[in-house]
Design a protein around this motif. Structure first.
Motif, mmCIF file in Angstrom:
data_model
loop_
_atom_site.group_PDB
_atom_site.id
_atom_site.type_symbol
_atom_site.label_atom_id
_atom_site.label_comp_id
_atom_site.label_asym_id
_atom_site.label_seq_id
_atom_site.Cartn_x
_atom_site.Cartn_y
_atom_site.Cartn_z
ATOM 1 N N LYS A 97 30.085 14.427 15.997
ATOM 2 C CA LYS A 97 30.096 13.731 17.278
ATOM 3 C C LYS A 97 29.148 14.423 18.256
ATOM 4 C CE LYS A 97 34.918 12.228 16.809
ATOM 5 N NZ LYS A 97 36.274 12.269 17.417
ATOM 6 N N ASP A 98 28.504 13.594 19.098
ATOM 7 C CA ASP A 98 27.607 14.112 20.136
ATOM 8 C C ASP A 98 26.616 15.103 19.542
ATOM 9 O OD1 ASP A 98 26.594 14.236 22.704
ATOM 10 O OD2 ASP A 98 27.929 15.853 23.323
ATOM 11 N N GLY A 99 25.981 14.700 18.433
ATOM 12 C CA GLY A 99 25.080 15.589 17.715
ATOM 13 C C GLY A 99 23.637 15.496 18.167
ATOM 14 N N SER A 100 22.831 16.416 17.652
ATOM 15 C CA SER A 100 21.389 16.453 17.894
ATOM 16 C C SER A 100 20.709 16.786 16.567
ATOM 17 C CB SER A 100 21.049 17.514 18.945
ATOM 18 O OG SER A 100 19.647 17.596 19.150
ATOM 19 N N LEU A 101 19.869 15.854 16.091
ATOM 20 C CA LEU A 101 19.221 15.989 14.784
ATOM 21 C C LEU A 101 17.717 16.074 14.978
ATOM 22 C CD1 LEU A 101 19.335 15.843 11.650
ATOM 23 C CD2 LEU A 101 19.151 13.357 11.893
ATOM 24 N N LYS A 102 17.104 17.167 14.510
ATOM 25 C CA LYS A 102 15.664 17.403 14.680
ATOM 26 C C LYS A 102 14.979 17.383 13.333
ATOM 27 C CE LYS A 102 11.841 19.317 16.645
ATOM 28 N NZ LYS A 102 10.982 19.482 15.455
ATOM 29 N N PHE A 103 13.957 16.500 13.195
ATOM 30 C CA PHE A 103 13.120 16.486 12.006
ATOM 31 C C PHE A 103 11.944 17.445 12.202
ATOM 32 C CE2 PHE A 103 15.388 12.498 11.571
ATOM 33 C CZ PHE A 103 15.659 12.459 10.208
#
Length: 311
Positions: A97-103
């Motif tokens: 939940k309320d995540g942050s995903l960086k490629f």
């Protein structure tokens, strides 16, 4: 509490904690911990353990998808794992939940990320992935445009990303992927060069290790501001606009990119608007770009002289 007998490591309670995560393990694992040399320490024999995870940074995701730099957010999971280490049977759930995903390749992460995932038999099932990419419309534009924006309300570009799919773990050394993602009006800024745009996309990740990432991408806006001198090395053999890769453990790409207009190359050599269709391939870590781009309008600068292009 640990004990070992008959090639089984019995774990009554094992807690592994860091600042951003904690893992709790109970059960038994088939291991050969003999003092003398053996062919295999990890045995393909029955196992039974429970793994509970909780935290704000999930490092395990990079094992499944190497192009991910990080996944942050509130995550919690509870899994029962039987079968064997190389052919696991899974049962459990995990949510983010309320995540942050960086490629790795992109500047802006996917924010407000929600992941609903469950494990069933040999499958890791992603029921829902959703999030947003947001940036200021004035980021990366000219100084004049930034000055003009002082007198008007700043707009935000916000694109939505959704996904679902399955990862089959029947053979842990040959994972089978079947994942689908889509994006609507997503702002994208390339990490390794001054390239930005707004894209709609449909992505499929299919096949066994190493899988193929195929995509259909429509660009409604693209700005390439990198000097031509930086787009190749001195020998001309390798692009400097990509990170240095060995090609090992990298997934192949097959991207079909459509640019109907509003594709600009702006640097000291040219100021051109283009359109066209391009295919981007990555095979064995080597990036290839194929296709044709047509000039719509603009200017070019050649040995101090200015020219103009119109179509």
């Amino acid at each position: 509490d640990l004990s070992y007998a008959e090639k089984k490591l019995q774990v009554k309670k094992l807690d592994v904690t860091e600042a951003d995560w904690e893992y709790h393990l109970t059960g038994f694992l088939p291991l050969d911990l003999s003092f003398y040399a053996v062919d295999k320490r990890v045995l393909d024999m029955p196992q039974n353990f429970r793994l509970q995870v909780k935290g704000k940074r999930l490092e395990l995701i990079r094992w499944f998808i190497p192009d991910i730099e990080y996944l942050k957010g509130d995550f919690e999971g509870d899994w029962n794992i039987t079968g064997s280490l190389f052919h696991p049977q899974l049962d459990g759930k995990m949510n983010v939940k309320d995540g942050s995903l960086k490629f790795v390749q992109l500047v802006d992460p996917v924010e407000q990320l929600t992941v609903e995932m469950r494990m069933q038999n040999e499958n890791l099932i992603l029921d829902r992935i959703s999030g947003f990419v947001e940036k200021s419309e004035s980021e990366g534009v000219s100084s004049f445009w930034k000055f003009w924006k002082v007198f008007s309300k700043e707009k935000k570009l916000k694109g939505e990303i959704n996904g679902f799919g399955t990862i089959n773990l029947k053979d842990i050394n040959n994972i089978d992927y079947d994942l689908y993602f889509s994006g609507d009006k997503v702002p994208a800024n390339y990490e390794y060069a001054d390239i930005s745009g707004v894209v709609d996309f449909s992505v499929q990740i299919t096949g066994k290790t190493l899988p193929l990432v195929s995509a259909q991408i429509a660009l409604s806006q693209l700005y390439y501001r990198e000097p031509f001198s930086s787009s190749s090395s001195g020998s001309g053999s390798e692009s400097s606009l990509t990170p240095t890769y060995t090609g090992e453990d990298l997934w192949d790409w097959d991207f079909d990119i459509s640019v109907p207009n509003n594709c600009w190359i702006i640097n000291n050599d040219v100021n051109l608007e283009l359109k066209g269709d391009v295919k981007v391939l990555r095979e064995g870590g080597e990036l290839k770009i194929l296709g044709d781009m047509e000039t719509i309008r603009g200017k070019y600068f050649l040995y101090g002289k200015r020219g103009r292009e119109h179509v």
